[in-house]
Design a protein around this motif. Structure first.
Motif, PDB file in Angstrom:
ATOM      1  N   ARG A  78     -42.885  -5.438  37.999  1.00  0.00           N
ATOM      2  CA  ARG A  78     -42.811  -3.972  37.961  1.00  0.00           C
ATOM      3  C   ARG A  78     -44.108  -3.366  37.426  1.00  0.00           C
ATOM      4  O   ARG A  78     -44.494  -2.266  37.775  1.00  0.00           O
ATOM      5  CB  ARG A  78     -41.642  -3.533  37.071  1.00  0.00           C
ATOM      6  N   GLU A 133     -39.884   3.799  31.686  1.00  0.00           N
ATOM      7  CA  GLU A 133     -40.132   2.376  31.500  1.00  0.00           C
ATOM      8  C   GLU A 133     -41.553   1.976  31.945  1.00  0.00           C
ATOM      9  O   GLU A 133     -42.289   2.789  32.485  1.00  0.00           O
ATOM     10  CB  GLU A 133     -39.070   1.560  32.258  1.00  0.00           C
ATOM     11  N   ARG A 135     -43.471   1.061  34.272  1.00  0.00           N
ATOM     12  CA  ARG A 135     -43.740   0.995  35.711  1.00  0.00           C
ATOM     13  C   ARG A 135     -44.785   2.051  36.020  1.00  0.00           C
ATOM     14  O   ARG A 135     -44.475   3.231  36.094  1.00  0.00           O
ATOM     15  CB  ARG A 135     -42.441   1.285  36.470  1.00  0.00           C
ATOM     16  N   ARG A 213     -35.650   8.111  30.782  1.00  0.00           N
ATOM     17  CA  ARG A 213     -35.363   7.164  31.868  1.00  0.00           C
ATOM     18  C   ARG A 213     -35.453   5.766  31.271  1.00  0.00           C
ATOM     19  O   ARG A 213     -36.543   5.273  31.009  1.00  0.00           O
ATOM     20  CB  ARG A 213     -36.400   7.398  32.977  1.00  0.00           C
ATOM     21  N   ARG A 262     -32.147  -6.551  44.864  1.00  0.00           N
ATOM     22  CA  ARG A 262     -33.067  -6.519  43.709  1.00  0.00           C
ATOM     23  C   ARG A 262     -32.165  -6.398  42.496  1.00  0.00           C
ATOM     24  O   ARG A 262     -31.526  -5.370  42.293  1.00  0.00           O
ATOM     25  CB  ARG A 262     -34.013  -5.314  43.783  1.00  0.00           C
ATOM     26  N   GLY A 264     -32.874  -6.251  39.374  1.00  0.00           N
ATOM     27  CA  GLY A 264     -33.391  -5.557  38.184  1.00  0.00           C
ATOM     28  C   GLY A 264     -33.369  -4.048  38.257  1.00  0.00           C
ATOM     29  O   GLY A 264     -33.837  -3.384  37.346  1.00  0.00           O
ATOM     30  N   ILE A 265     -32.861  -3.456  39.329  1.00  0.00           N
ATOM     31  CA  ILE A 265     -32.929  -1.982  39.403  1.00  0.00           C
ATOM     32  C   ILE A 265     -31.624  -1.375  38.919  1.00  0.00           C
ATOM     33  O   ILE A 265     -30.568  -2.013  38.932  1.00  0.00           O
ATOM     34  CB  ILE A 265     -33.275  -1.474  40.821  1.00  0.00           C
ATOM     35  N   CYS A 266     -31.724  -0.088  38.516  1.00  0.00           N
ATOM     36  CA  CYS A 266     -30.556   0.536  37.888  1.00  0.00           C
ATOM     37  C   CYS A 266     -29.394   0.700  38.863  1.00  0.00           C
ATOM     38  O   CYS A 266     -28.243   0.800  38.440  1.00  0.00           O
ATOM     39  CB  CYS A 266     -30.937   1.866  37.254  1.00  0.00           C
ATOM     40  N   GLN A 378     -27.221  -0.196  46.092  1.00  0.00           N
ATOM     41  CA  GLN A 378     -28.684  -0.229  46.028  1.00  0.00           C
ATOM     42  C   GLN A 378     -29.323   0.956  46.759  1.00  0.00           C
ATOM     43  O   GLN A 378     -30.527   1.183  46.647  1.00  0.00           O
ATOM     44  CB  GLN A 378     -29.222  -1.549  46.595  1.00  0.00           C
ATOM     45  N   ALA A 380     -28.952   3.889  45.881  1.00  0.00           N
ATOM     46  CA  ALA A 380     -29.134   4.962  44.891  1.00  0.00           C
ATOM     47  C   ALA A 380     -30.626   5.171  44.671  1.00  0.00           C
ATOM     48  O   ALA A 380     -31.242   4.559  43.796  1.00  0.00           O
ATOM     49  CB  ALA A 380     -28.452   4.579  43.582  1.00  0.00           C
ATOM     50  N   ASP A 381     -31.225   6.032  45.455  1.00  0.00           N
ATOM     51  CA  ASP A 381     -32.682   6.178  45.423  1.00  0.00           C
ATOM     52  C   ASP A 381     -33.079   7.454  46.166  1.00  0.00           C
ATOM     53  O   ASP A 381     -32.576   7.705  47.269  1.00  0.00           O
ATOM     54  CB  ASP A 381     -33.310   4.949  46.104  1.00  0.00           C
ATOM     55  N   GLU A 390     -38.585  10.406  43.824  1.00  0.00           N
ATOM     56  CA  GLU A 390     -37.586  10.727  42.800  1.00  0.00           C
ATOM     57  C   GLU A 390     -38.197  10.585  41.418  1.00  0.00           C
ATOM     58  O   GLU A 390     -39.125   9.799  41.211  1.00  0.00           O
ATOM     59  CB  GLU A 390     -36.361   9.804  42.910  1.00  0.00           C
TER      60      GLU A 390
END
Ligand SMILES: NC(=O)C1=CN([C@@H]2O[C@H](COP(=O)(O)OP(=O)(O)OC[C@H]3O[C@@H](n4cnc5c(N)ncnc54)[C@H](OP(=O)(O)O)[C@@H]3O)[C@@H](O)[C@H]2O)C=CC1
Ligand SMILES: N[C@@H](CCC(=O)OP(=O)(O)O)C(=O)O
Length: 424
Positions: A78, A133, A135, A213, A262, A264-266, A378, A380-381, A390
């Protein structure tokens, strides 16, 4: 005064000074039309490209420190930039520049009973603080979205990305200044001290909205310190409920995608709820186990496959962000809704079903920012929702929920055009 209090006071002063400069820059932005903001963002994108070697060198220092400090491969991924990723960061800034300007859009028009013409018109929120975070792309994405929507922004990125963020910020500021926009429209906190995050959260009247976030540690901080309105972008404890009527092939594909695309994504699925009457539970859990996912289940889930370990009470409230999944067997829709109400973080929850009435009940009764039928969590983006980019996924219950982009960064005012009306 104790050292701790002195430190807090110093941070309050620093934040107040940054906020004052940010608010002045925001007033300048408010006077710019859409094409001027677009030109400023294109200039910022050009500066990112021009400073590519410096940004990559800064990122290499972050990566080296991250490796020394034992960051996981997922976190390093990331954090890592290369020419291709940096080019896509610059392109994303240009893509945001091309989006329609939300400021001044008329949301609706009406006539008041007394005869005046009423319209609700979009305006920027003002000065927005964003804590996020490690990133580096978020630094540029958030700056671009805020500027396009007429907001000034105060950025506080993750500590592991500090050198990358400073280099990206310096390039953005140079690009904005070259286009005649005050560099203070986009500011980066000069310190990584977490007390400064507390000062941001306390800065009522100076910062108009904070976007935190991140995960649990940040949640606690926000709960303790927030006096500024908060648009929370917090953890994703996302569920998928497989109803008895779900198509087995779809359930297998979507469960695998929601967890393993993935991890590791929220928006990754963290809990799978299998209906006791769904006939293909073995197929779904088998596919997840075969794909290398560790499953932790209740007693009934364990009976489906001996490879499933025992879940503890904590598992239902855990965001693994890894190839680990909790699994429970539930007796019908109401039991699934109860479980989700108790354990969801309000991010994204999904049902897989071929029963339209059940789907509608799930959509109506699950109170999360994003509720899905027959789709992978997934998705959610903001990009996937067609919003261009976003800030993240808002998990609270305020004016913007789910993917937050330009519209979510605005509020509105009522404009009243009268003809001499006086109230009786
Ligand atoms: N809803 C959404 O849109 C998104 C949510 N997330 C969530 O973020 C989490 C993963 O990211 P992760 O890297 O672990 O993020 P963290 O929550 O550890 O960190 C995020 C930011 O918050 C800061 N922070 C964390 N704890 C505190 C504290 N106690 N006081 C002050 N500042 C604090 C961090 O600073 P420092 O550098 O000092 O650690 C960092 O800047 C997951 O829970 C994920 O779901 C991630 C992306 C998007
Ligand atoms: N919404 C974005 C992911 C946001 C996110 O979770 O970011 P991170 O935790 O930093 O990887 C997406 O689906 O790609």
């Amino acid at each position: 005064m104790s050292t701790q209090l002195q430190t807090a006071a110093n941070h309050d002063e620093t934040i107040a000074a940054l906020a004052k400069a940010g608010r002045a820059a925001q007033r300048h932005l408010a006077r710019l039309d859409g094409p001027a903001k677009e030109a400023a963002l294109r200039s910022a994108a050009a500066a990112l490209r021009a400073h590519m070697p410096r940004i990559l060198e800064a990122n290499a220092r972050d990566i080296a420190a991250g490796e020394t400090n034992g960051l996981t491969p997922a976190m390093l991924d990331r954090l890592r930039l290369d020419e291709k990723r940096l080019e896509s960061i610059a392109s994303a800034v240009e893509a945001v520049a091309s989006l329609p300007d939300p400021v001044g859009q008329v949301i609706d028009r009406n006539t008041a009973p007394a005869g005046m013409e009423l319209s609700r018109v979009r305006i920027p929120i003002g000065l927005i603080g964003i804590i996020y975070e490690s990133r580096p792309n978020v630094t540029a994405d958030a700056a671009a979205l805020c500027l396009r929507s007429g907001n000034a922004v105060l950025l506080r990125g993750g500590s592991e990305a500090v050198n990358s963020n400073r280099a990206i910020h310096a390039a953005l500021a140079e690009g904005l200044a070259a286009a005649g926009v005050p560099a203070e429209a986009v500011q980066l906190l000069p310190t990584q001290d977490r007390e400064a995050v507390g000062a941001m959260l306390r800065a009522a009247g100076l910062i108009d909205m904070i976007v935190p976030r991140g995960g649990k540690g940040l949640v606690e901080r926000v709960q303790n310190d927030a006096r500024v309105p908060v648009l929370a972008h917090l953890d994703g404890i996302c569920h998928t409920y497989v109803h008895s009527s779900a198509d087995p092939a779809m359930a297998t594909t979507l469960a695998l995608n929601a967890k393993m695309r993935r991890t590791g994504i929220c928006g990754a699925m963290e809990t799978l709820l299998l209906d006791a009457n769904f006939p293909a539970s073995g197929q779904v859990v088998g596919a997840l186990l075969d794909a290398g996912c560790e499953l932790r289940g209740d007693a009934r889930a364990q009976a489906i496959d001996p490879r499933i370990g025992r879940a503890s009470a904590n598992d239902w409230d855990t965001e693994y962000l890894d190839a680990v999944l909790s699994v429970a067997v539930v007796d019908g829709l109401d039991a699934a809704l109860d479980h989700i109400e108790r354990h969801s973080s309000g991010h994204t929850d999904a049902i897989l079903t071929s029963d339209a009435d059940v789907a509608e009940r799930f959509l109506a009764e699950v109170d999360s920012a994003i509720v899905m039928v027959n789709a992978s969590t997934q998705f959610a983006d903001g990009g996937e929702f067609g919003l261009g980019a976003e800030i993240g996924i808002a998990t609270g219950r305020l004016h913007a929920r789910g993917p937050v982009a330009l519209e979510g960064l605005t509020t509105y005012k009522w404009q009243v055009r009268g003809h001499g009306e006086a109230r009786a």
